[in-house]
Scaffold this active site. Structure first.
Site, PDB file in Angstrom:
ATOM      1  N   LEU A 136       0.842  -1.206   0.000  1.00  0.00           N
ATOM      2  CA  LEU A 136       0.000   0.000   0.000  1.00  0.00           C
ATOM      3  C   LEU A 136       0.875   1.252   0.000  1.00  0.00           C
ATOM      4  CD1 LEU A 136      -2.889   1.230   0.242  1.00  0.00           C
ATOM      5  CD2 LEU A 136      -2.589   1.178   2.727  1.00  0.00           C
ATOM      6  N   PRO A 139       6.739   5.547  -1.842  1.00  0.00           N
ATOM      7  CA  PRO A 139       7.777   6.464  -1.363  1.00  0.00           C
ATOM      8  C   PRO A 139       7.192   7.839  -0.965  1.00  0.00           C
ATOM      9  CG  PRO A 139       8.544   5.298  -3.321  1.00  0.00           C
ATOM     10  CD  PRO A 139       7.109   4.897  -3.113  1.00  0.00           C
ATOM     11  N   TRP A 167       8.650   0.144   1.946  1.00  0.00           N
ATOM     12  CA  TRP A 167       8.491  -0.334   3.332  1.00  0.00           C
ATOM     13  C   TRP A 167       7.535  -1.519   3.394  1.00  0.00           C
ATOM     14  CZ3 TRP A 167      12.079   1.333   6.396  1.00  0.00           C
ATOM     15  CH2 TRP A 167      12.600   2.622   6.201  1.00  0.00           C
ATOM     16  N   ASP A 345      16.008   1.751  31.326  1.00  0.00           N
ATOM     17  CA  ASP A 345      16.597   2.599  32.357  1.00  0.00           C
ATOM     18  C   ASP A 345      16.900   1.765  33.615  1.00  0.00           C
ATOM     19  OD1 ASP A 345      17.232   4.619  34.109  1.00  0.00           O
ATOM     20  OD2 ASP A 345      15.437   5.800  33.767  1.00  0.00           O
ATOM     21  N   LEU A 347      17.596  -1.280  33.893  1.00  0.00           N
ATOM     22  CA  LEU A 347      18.734  -2.188  33.689  1.00  0.00           C
ATOM     23  C   LEU A 347      20.073  -1.457  33.601  1.00  0.00           C
ATOM     24  CD1 LEU A 347      16.457  -4.325  33.106  1.00  0.00           C
ATOM     25  CD2 LEU A 347      18.101  -5.383  31.563  1.00  0.00           C
ATOM     26  N   GLY A 348      20.037  -0.136  33.670  1.00  0.00           N
ATOM     27  CA  GLY A 348      21.296   0.603  33.590  1.00  0.00           C
ATOM     28  C   GLY A 348      22.044   0.272  32.308  1.00  0.00           C
ATOM     29  N   GLU A 372       1.032   0.933  10.181  1.00  0.00           N
ATOM     30  CA  GLU A 372      -0.403   0.642  10.385  1.00  0.00           C
ATOM     31  C   GLU A 372      -1.140   1.837  10.975  1.00  0.00           C
ATOM     32  OE1 GLU A 372      -1.940  -2.236   9.733  1.00  0.00           O
ATOM     33  OE2 GLU A 372      -0.232  -3.530   9.289  1.00  0.00           O
ATOM     34  N   HIS A 375       0.922   6.858  15.424  1.00  0.00           N
ATOM     35  CA  HIS A 375       0.276   7.242  16.687  1.00  0.00           C
ATOM     36  C   HIS A 375      -0.619   8.472  16.463  1.00  0.00           C
ATOM     37  CE1 HIS A 375       0.177   7.603  21.119  1.00  0.00           C
ATOM     38  NE2 HIS A 375       0.188   8.898  20.897  1.00  0.00           N
ATOM     39  N   ASP A 376      -0.075   9.461  15.757  1.00  0.00           N
ATOM     40  CA  ASP A 376      -0.842  10.702  15.582  1.00  0.00           C
ATOM     41  C   ASP A 376      -2.019  10.530  14.632  1.00  0.00           C
ATOM     42  OD1 ASP A 376       0.748  11.972  17.373  1.00  0.00           O
ATOM     43  OD2 ASP A 376       2.035  12.957  15.891  1.00  0.00           O
TER      44      ASP A 376
END
Ligand SMILES: Cc1cc2nc3c(=O)[nH]c(=O)nc-3n(C[C@H](O)[C@H](O)[C@H](O)COP(=O)(O)OP(=O)(O)OC[C@H]3O[C@@H](n4cnc5c(N)ncnc54)[C@H](O)[C@@H]3O)c2cc1C
Length: 392
Positions: A136, A139, A167, A345, A347-348, A372, A375-376
């Site tokens: 779908l 570029p 992609w 974080d 796990l440092g 898919e 987020h926005d």
């Protein structure tokens, strides 16, 4: 320190599942533990898709799991969701492969295909003998696929396709590509076409240098005067609504999958924090700031589990709407990415090494946040749903 996943259930989530649902979940969990976990870091380092798992995943009914007939497992939507959760607990790239095969290739053939197309492809895709991809994105057109430039025109008893897709998950390993193109003879209506990937003029080239989904194949596709028989048109496809219906199926699985990635990160960070000692020979889990992170994560994972289970229950009653699925995809992927960052974080320095799965999940989830519907874009879908105003 060897950390073994123990599952995440804070409020008796399992009691909301039926025996069959738990069985499906536990079977998928064991398969991932035994077969994917031992090899995934090597695959991720090498940028290798673990193709050896395709056949066993087919045998377990993971492909087209919620479709009926054609050898498919006929799982409920909740059962299918629990499978994607477990797959993504292993790796988002492997879950992506299954989502594409199931929701983006088998589903459109099932929903928009002719009887002949269904007979040709679905049984062979169900068992993993044949693989598919979904073209779908282009570029120049991602979030706005309606702008696509790929065109089909009828020449004699063939359609001839020209265009570029970008992609595309599983592009270079697929036997068939579902290509979305504007049909010039029908006033540029978007239609779906089944393009066998060995047709002259079809080329797939892998995209290298990805820091995300490294165990999944991602390709660009080029179609130059690719001729396909007219019988390769998906006859019931029509308009942009058709690919969006496919994306809805896939987004639903992603919303569950993200819970799996979050559970993997949270459980790893929790175990690590109880083991790792700093200051006064005390585990880092005894420090309030570490506990705050763990408390945030377990709360968000629990909310995400409940959200996606309710969307799954609605889907099983044929009542789930696209905005419900957008909310689950948007929230759960964001939540998973935040959990991955917080766990990293905790796990440092060990959090940046692939001895632990967290950084891999974190990098993977960056793609999952974008594909898919970003987020926005899902924010805008939810906004449109509640206000009635289109803000795209
Ligand atoms: C690893 C991977 C695998 C993929 N697999 C597939 C596949 O198998 N098949 C396929 O077809 N595609 C696939 N995709 C493509 C994916 O669906 C697109 O990347 C996605 O739709 C976003 O498009 P884009 O990357 O062109 O970003 P763009 O659309 O250019 O967006 C860039 C940014 O602009 C924002 N934006 C865009 N429009 C608006 C707006 N109106 N309002 C506010 N913000 C906006 C976006 O939210 C984003 O933050 C894959 C992508 C990745 C990374």
């Amino acid at each position: 320190m060897a950390i073994k996943f123990r599952g995440v259930d804070f409020i008796g989530f399992d009691t909301l599942l039926t025996d069959d649902e738990r069985l499906v979940r536990d079977t998928a969990r064991k398969f991932i533990e035994d077969n994917l976990i031992p090899i995934i870091e090597e695959c991720n380092r090498a940028g290798r898709f673990p193709r050896e798992l395709v056949k066993p995943m087919g045998e377990l009914g993971f492909f087209g799991a919620s479709l009926k007939g054609y050898g498919c497992a006929g799982m409920s939507n909740v059962e299918y969701g629990l499978v994607t959760q477990e797959l993504e607990r292993g790796d988002s790239g492997v879950r992506s492969f299954v989502s594409v095969q199931s929701a983006l290739v088998m589903y459109p053939i099932y929903a928009f295909g002719s009887d002949e197309q269904k007979q040709t492809w679905l049984p062979a895709m169900q068992n993993g003998e044949k693989l598919g991809c979904f073209g779908l994105t282009e570029p120049d057109f991602g979030s706005n696929p309606g702008g696509m430039r790929t065109r089909a025109r009828k020449v004699g008893n063939e359609y001839v396709l020209n265009g570029e897709k970008m992609w595309i998950t599983s592009g270079s390993i697929a036997d068939v590509a579902v290509i979305w193109a504007k049909l010039e003879d029908e006033d540029n209506t978007v239609r779906g076409f089944l393009v066998e990937t060995d047709r002259p003029g079809f080329r797939a080239e892998d995209i290298h240098g990805k820091w995300s989904l490294r165990a999944s194949v991602t390709s660009s596709l080029s179609l130059q005067d690719v001729g396909i028989p007219v019988s390769n048109l998906l006859p019931k496809s029509g308009g942009l609504k058709s690919p969006l219906m496919c994306l809805n199926q896939a987004r639903y699985g992603i919303a569950w999958g993200a819970v799996g990635a979050a559970m993997a990160c949270y459980d790893c960070a929790l175990q690590y924090s109880l083991f790792r000692k700093q200051f006064h020979d005390q585990p880092i889990a005894s420090h309030q700031l570490v506990q705050e992170k763990l408390a945030w994560m377990i709360t968000e994972v629990t909310k995400a589990q409940l959200l996606v289970l309710q969307v799954g229950r609605l889907k099983d009653q044929d009542k789930a709407q696209h905005q419900h699925i957008s909310m689950a995809k948007r929230n759960n992927v964001w939540m998973a990415l935040e959990c991955a960052r917080l766990s990293r974080d905790i796990l440092g320095a060990n959090g940046v090494a692939d001895e632990y799965p967290i950084f891999r999940h974190m990098a993977n989830l960056e793609s999952v946040k974008t594909y898919e519907g970003t987020h926005d874009i899902h924010t805008l879908i939810i906004g449109q749903s509640v206000t009635g105003i289109d803000a795209f």
